[in-house]
Scaffold this active site. Structure first.
Site, PDB file in Angstrom:
ATOM      1  N   LYS A 218     -56.608  16.614  58.719  1.00 18.27           N
ATOM      2  CA  LYS A 218     -56.457  15.629  59.791  1.00 18.27           C
ATOM      3  C   LYS A 218     -57.039  14.297  59.322  1.00 18.27           C
ATOM      4  CE  LYS A 218     -55.211  18.909  62.780  1.00 18.27           C
ATOM      5  NZ  LYS A 218     -53.823  19.039  63.311  1.00 18.27           N
TER       6      LYS A 218
ATOM      7  N   SER B 275     -48.410  18.265  62.002  1.00 15.25           N
ATOM      8  CA  SER B 275     -49.403  17.548  62.798  1.00 15.25           C
ATOM      9  C   SER B 275     -49.806  16.200  62.204  1.00 15.25           C
ATOM     10  CB  SER B 275     -50.660  18.407  62.973  1.00 15.25           C
ATOM     11  OG  SER B 275     -51.339  18.566  61.740  1.00 15.25           O
TER      12      SER B 275
END
EC number: 3.4.21.89
Length: 278
Positions: free
Chosen positions: A119, A42
């Protein structure tokens, strides 16, 4: 020849050594740096599956999320951070709290399932965030984008989970070259980072998110292959992340392996050892 008393003392001393070592490691992991192994794609191309890094816990101070979780399913051990430091949970504050900056790559605990995520911090408290036709808007201003060619990788099973990458250039056979569009995004505070895109999907077209006070908005750099704050928690996403759920900032990759195990030395990516994270 050792007596039974001497043998017993030796065993006790060995147990003490192991306990002390575990206590020291626990204190180090709680207060300073937590190891983190990248399990998914991701955050490509910033972070690749198999990158190993230490998370700087001093950057944001300490909360219940700073306590380590110990999960060893083989022997039935499942100790969560809340089991150890749950008394600190609930007030959304931190001890010696630092201020996260837009663009930080950070590790945090999922607000619902308590899984650790990594993230990029995109939205600060009070920000308006929206994605329109694949372009990120922060407080009604489009984030500057510059085309930077393609991100390419070999179509193969990656990491311990043996997942396969998604490709923009259609169906690619094993061993073929998987391509994704690559751009350089410049955030309002000047932080530049690479993002990659695969195709048009629902998370490229969102409503407006107003980040609540004491919360943050995170997105993956691999925009079309990231479960992040664009998806609400009741739909399986991350939603807004409370300040107290931050664990630390990722500053540098220490080691990287492209194989199923870090022991497979022939899969080591030597060009990523001690690489800074931007």
């Amino acid at each position: 020849m050792a007596t039974k008393a001497q043998a017993g003392n030796s065993i006790i001393e060995t147990i003490k050594t192991i306990v002390y070592a575990l206590l020291i490691a626990g204190v180090f992991r709680t207060l300073f740096f937590q190891p983190f192994w990248i399990p998914s794609g991701s955050m490509k191309e910033t972070l690749l599956i198999g990158d190993f890094l230490f998370v700087n816990k001093m950057a944001y101070g300490y909360s219940y999320a700073s306590c380590p979780s110990v999960k060893l399913g083989v022997v039935g051990i499942d100790i969560d951070a809340e089991d150890i430091c749950g008394f600190m949970d609930g007030d959304n504050t931190r001890l010696f709290g630092g201020t996260p900056e837009r663009g930080d790559v950070a590790v945090f605990r999922h607000p619902v399932n308590n899984t650790d995520f990594i993230k990029r911090l995109i939205g600060l408290p009070g920000d308006k965030i929206q994605v329109k036709d694949g372009v990120l808007f922060i407080n009604d201003q489009a984030v500057a984008l510059k085309d930077a060619g393609d991100f390419e990788e070999v179509m193969e099973r990656q990491g311990p989970q043996r997942g396969q990458p998604r490709c923009e250039n259609g169906a690619v056979g094993m061993g073929g070259i998987c391509k994704k569009s690559r751009q350089i995004a410049t955030l309002p505070n000047g932080v530049e980072h690479a993002i990659i895109n695969i195709g048009d999907q629902s998370t490229d077209h969102t409503g407006v998110y107003l980040v609540p006070e004491g919360h943050y908005f995170f997105m993956g750099d691999n925009r079309d292959n990231s479960t992040d704050s664009r998806v609400p928690q009741n739909a399986g996403g991350v939603g807004f992340v409370p300040y107290e759920n931050l664990i630390g900032r990722a500053d540098r990759i220490m080691f990287s392996s492209a194989g199923r195990s870090m022991l497979f030395f022939w899969t080591w990516r030597s060009d990523r050892f001690f690489k800074g994270i931007t």
